[in-house]
Design a protein around this motif. Structure first.
Motif, PDB file in Angstrom:
ATOM      1  N   MET A   1      12.321   9.908 111.685  1.00 17.46           N
ATOM      2  CA  MET A   1      10.987   9.548 112.146  1.00 17.46           C
ATOM      3  C   MET A   1      11.077   8.666 113.388  1.00 17.46           C
ATOM      4  O   MET A   1      11.803   7.665 113.386  1.00 17.46           O
ATOM      5  CB  MET A   1      10.273   8.790 111.039  1.00 17.46           C
ATOM      6  N   LEU A   2      10.323   9.011 114.447  1.00 17.93           N
ATOM      7  CA  LEU A   2      10.406   8.223 115.681  1.00 17.93           C
ATOM      8  C   LEU A   2       9.599   6.932 115.587  1.00 17.93           C
ATOM      9  O   LEU A   2       9.936   5.937 116.234  1.00 17.93           O
ATOM     10  CB  LEU A   2       9.964   9.064 116.875  1.00 17.93           C
ATOM     11  N   GLY A   3       8.559   6.960 114.783  1.00 21.45           N
ATOM     12  CA  GLY A   3       7.787   5.744 114.491  1.00 21.45           C
ATOM     13  C   GLY A   3       7.514   4.902 115.718  1.00 21.45           C
ATOM     14  O   GLY A   3       6.974   5.379 116.713  1.00 21.45           O
ATOM     15  N   GLY A   4       7.942   3.640 115.678  1.00 17.09           N
ATOM     16  CA  GLY A   4       7.664   2.736 116.795  1.00 17.09           C
ATOM     17  C   GLY A   4       8.813   2.612 117.773  1.00 17.09           C
ATOM     18  O   GLY A   4       8.863   1.653 118.550  1.00 17.09           O
ATOM     19  N   GLU A   5       9.770   3.566 117.746  1.00 13.67           N
ATOM     20  CA  GLU A   5      10.914   3.475 118.680  1.00 13.67           C
ATOM     21  C   GLU A   5      10.418   3.466 120.125  1.00 13.67           C
ATOM     22  O   GLU A   5       9.624   4.326 120.511  1.00 13.67           O
ATOM     23  CB  GLU A   5      11.863   4.671 118.503  1.00 13.67           C
ATOM     24  N   PRO A   6      10.888   2.525 120.944  1.00 13.19           N
ATOM     25  CA  PRO A   6      10.447   2.493 122.351  1.00 13.19           C
ATOM     26  C   PRO A   6      11.090   3.624 123.166  1.00 13.19           C
ATOM     27  O   PRO A   6      12.076   4.232 122.718  1.00 13.19           O
ATOM     28  CB  PRO A   6      10.950   1.128 122.831  1.00 13.19           C
ATOM     29  N   PRO A   7      10.530   3.895 124.362  1.00 15.80           N
ATOM     30  CA  PRO A   7      11.032   5.027 125.168  1.00 15.80           C
ATOM     31  C   PRO A   7      12.540   4.990 125.411  1.00 15.80           C
ATOM     32  O   PRO A   7      13.189   6.036 125.319  1.00 15.80           O
ATOM     33  CB  PRO A   7      10.265   4.887 126.481  1.00 15.80           C
ATOM     34  N   PHE A   8      13.120   3.811 125.710  1.00 13.92           N
ATOM     35  CA  PHE A   8      14.551   3.831 126.061  1.00 13.92           C
ATOM     36  C   PHE A   8      15.389   4.246 124.857  1.00 13.92           C
ATOM     37  O   PHE A   8      16.398   4.940 124.991  1.00 13.92           O
ATOM     38  CB  PHE A   8      15.010   2.469 126.618  1.00 13.92           C
ATOM     39  N   ARG A   9      14.930   3.863 123.639  1.00 13.61           N
ATOM     40  CA  ARG A   9      15.721   4.241 122.471  1.00 13.61           C
ATOM     41  C   ARG A   9      15.555   5.739 122.185  1.00 13.61           C
ATOM     42  O   ARG A   9      16.497   6.417 121.800  1.00 13.61           O
ATOM     43  CB  ARG A   9      15.328   3.395 121.267  1.00 13.61           C
ATOM     44  N   ARG A  10      14.359   6.258 122.410  1.00 12.85           N
ATOM     45  CA  ARG A  10      14.149   7.702 122.224  1.00 12.85           C
ATOM     46  C   ARG A  10      15.006   8.483 123.221  1.00 12.85           C
ATOM     47  O   ARG A  10      15.530   9.543 122.922  1.00 12.85           O
ATOM     48  CB  ARG A  10      12.676   8.054 122.399  1.00 12.85           C
ATOM     49  N   CYS A  11      15.122   7.912 124.421  1.00 13.30           N
ATOM     50  CA  CYS A  11      15.977   8.540 125.441  1.00 13.30           C
ATOM     51  C   CYS A  11      17.412   8.598 124.922  1.00 13.30           C
ATOM     52  O   CYS A  11      18.076   9.630 124.990  1.00 13.30           O
ATOM     53  CB  CYS A  11      15.848   7.726 126.723  1.00 13.30           C
ATOM     54  N   ARG A  12      17.871   7.500 124.347  1.00 12.41           N
ATOM     55  CA  ARG A  12      19.257   7.479 123.828  1.00 12.41           C
ATOM     56  C   ARG A  12      19.409   8.340 122.580  1.00 12.41           C
ATOM     57  O   ARG A  12      20.509   8.766 122.251  1.00 12.41           O
ATOM     58  CB  ARG A  12      19.692   6.043 123.556  1.00 12.41           C
ATOM     59  N   MET A  13      18.293   8.581 121.882  1.00 16.70           N
ATOM     60  CA  MET A  13      18.350   9.481 120.715  1.00 16.70           C
ATOM     61  C   MET A  13      18.390  10.946 121.163  1.00 16.70           C
ATOM     62  O   MET A  13      18.603  11.833 120.345  1.00 16.70           O
ATOM     63  CB  MET A  13      17.120   9.259 119.815  1.00 16.70           C
ATOM     64  N   GLY A  14      18.133  11.174 122.469  1.00 19.00           N
ATOM     65  CA  GLY A  14      18.278  12.548 122.966  1.00 19.00           C
ATOM     66  C   GLY A  14      17.021  13.189 123.512  1.00 19.00           C
ATOM     67  O   GLY A  14      16.975  14.396 123.701  1.00 19.00           O
ATOM     68  N   ILE A  15      15.995  12.375 123.792  1.00 20.10           N
ATOM     69  CA  ILE A  15      14.772  12.943 124.376  1.00 20.10           C
ATOM     70  C   ILE A  15      14.737  12.625 125.871  1.00 20.10           C
ATOM     71  O   ILE A  15      14.703  11.451 126.256  1.00 20.10           O
ATOM     72  CB  ILE A  15      13.506  12.379 123.691  1.00 20.10           C
ATOM     73  N   GLY A  16      14.770  13.663 126.694  1.00 16.33           N
ATOM     74  CA  GLY A  16      14.654  13.483 128.146  1.00 16.33           C
ATOM     75  C   GLY A  16      13.351  14.095 128.613  1.00 16.33           C
ATOM     76  O   GLY A  16      12.851  15.035 127.987  1.00 16.33           O
ATOM     77  N   ARG A  17      12.778  13.563 129.689  1.00 17.17           N
ATOM     78  CA  ARG A  17      11.529  14.152 130.161  1.00 17.17           C
ATOM     79  C   ARG A  17      11.405  14.073 131.669  1.00 17.17           C
ATOM     80  O   ARG A  17      12.041  13.237 132.321  1.00 17.17           O
ATOM     81  CB  ARG A  17      10.317  13.477 129.513  1.00 17.17           C
ATOM     82  N   THR A  18      10.566  14.959 132.199  1.00  9.99           N
ATOM     83  CA  THR A  18      10.160  14.861 133.598  1.00  9.99           C
ATOM     84  C   THR A  18       8.687  14.452 133.611  1.00  9.99           C
ATOM     85  O   THR A  18       8.001  14.574 132.603  1.00  9.99           O
ATOM     86  CB  THR A  18      10.296  16.205 134.334  1.00  9.99           C
ATOM     87  N   TYR A  19       8.248  13.988 134.766  1.00  6.77           N
ATOM     88  CA  TYR A  19       6.842  13.601 134.916  1.00  6.77           C
ATOM     89  C   TYR A  19       6.178  14.540 135.912  1.00  6.77           C
ATOM     90  O   TYR A  19       6.818  15.051 136.838  1.00  6.77           O
ATOM     91  CB  TYR A  19       6.739  12.148 135.405  1.00  6.77           C
ATOM     92  N   GLN A  20       4.856  14.750 135.695  1.00 10.46           N
ATOM     93  CA  GLN A  20       4.093  15.637 136.584  1.00 10.46           C
ATOM     94  C   GLN A  20       4.221  15.200 138.033  1.00 10.46           C
ATOM     95  O   GLN A  20       4.381  16.016 138.923  1.00 10.46           O
ATOM     96  CB  GLN A  20       2.627  15.560 136.175  1.00 10.46           C
TER      97      GLN A  20
END
Ligand code: ATP
Length: 242
Positions: free
Chosen positions: A69-88
């Protein structure tokens, strides 16, 4: 064939004050696939990405990555968990070169040592056809190369799941084909991709499945040919009455 779920969104909702932007949206993203997300302007697509990347918090529902569960994980931790994104709107550091931009992204996201980061980022630059622009200030890149850099920056954190937000907008047909070829290569390396895109041809060239949002609700999900033939999708997205 059984499919392994990488990302699971259950009943995800978002309201800004009294304005309901997403309502109980549920879907799975399977490991190794490209899931395309379509929907009219304001349908809630980017808001959904913002909740997956942790930029904003859902008002309700749950998002899991690999069962966690991602719950309240902040963006940098989600990034380290393996989520990458681009912005419009690409957000490179315009005063830095292409290579320096990647190094920053890699240091932020991947947890590699500096030495490892250099080798990894050099590979990402080659993969994204930016090797000859390594020392070019990112502010002077062409639009296609800025899009490639936006993708390369997301890849520099070595994501399992890559969220692409309208990366084909504003490109010529030829440039869009080059970008699709790059997305295909990224998928072939085992990265799972969710791609929001209005340029339908680009999406159809690579998506395994499509999901359609309208006014914050999921109105269709499935194989591209089935979704595109869906009368409601034709009506709300393409303006074609059945
Ligand atoms: N921080 C915010 N505060 C208030 N309203 C917001 C906020 N962010 C988004 N919205 C509203 O939520 C709705 C959905 O926006 P969102 O950017 O998710 O749509 P979208 O489907 O990505 O649209 P587009 O295709 O135009 O990018 C819009 O009406 C937008 O104005």
């Amino acid at each position: 064939m059984s499919r392994e779920t990488l990302l699971a969104a259950s009943n995800v909702s978002k309201s800004f004050g009294a304005v309901r932007v997403l309502h109980e949206v549920s879907f799975d993203v399977y490991r190794g696939e490209v899931l395309g997300i379509l929907g009219p302007n304001g349908a809630g697509k980017t808001t959904l990405f913002n909740m997956i990347s942790g930029d904003i918090k859902p008002s309700g529902g749950e998002i899991r990555l690999g069962g966690v569960m991602l719950g309240g994980e902040p963006p940098f931790r989600r990034c380290r968990m393996g989520i990458g994104r681009t912005y419009q709107i690409p957000r490179p550091y315009t005063g830095m070169t292409t290579f320096e931009n990647l190094l920053v992204a890699s240091a932020f996201g991947s947890g590699r040592t500096e030495r490892e980061s250099y080798a990894f980022c050099a590979q990402v630059l080659r993969d994204c056809e930016l090797a000859d622009k390594a020392n070019t200030p990112s502010g002077s890149l062409t639009l296609l190369d800025r899009k490639r850099l936006e993708l390369a920056r997301a890849l520099a954190s070595d994501p399992k799941l890559l969220l692409l937000d309208e990366i084909a907008g504003g490109l010529t047909d030829e440039e869009s084909k080059a970008l699709v070829a790059l997305v295909r290569r990224i998928r072939e390396r085992g990265v799972t991709i969710v791609w929001i895109e209005h340029v339908l041809n680009a999406l159809l060239a690579v998506a395994d499945r499509l999901l359609v949002l309208n006014f914050g609700e999921k109105i269709a999900e499935g194989l591209p040919q089935d979704v595109i033939a869906n009368p409601e999708v034709k009506r709300v997205y393409m303006g074609i009455e059945a």
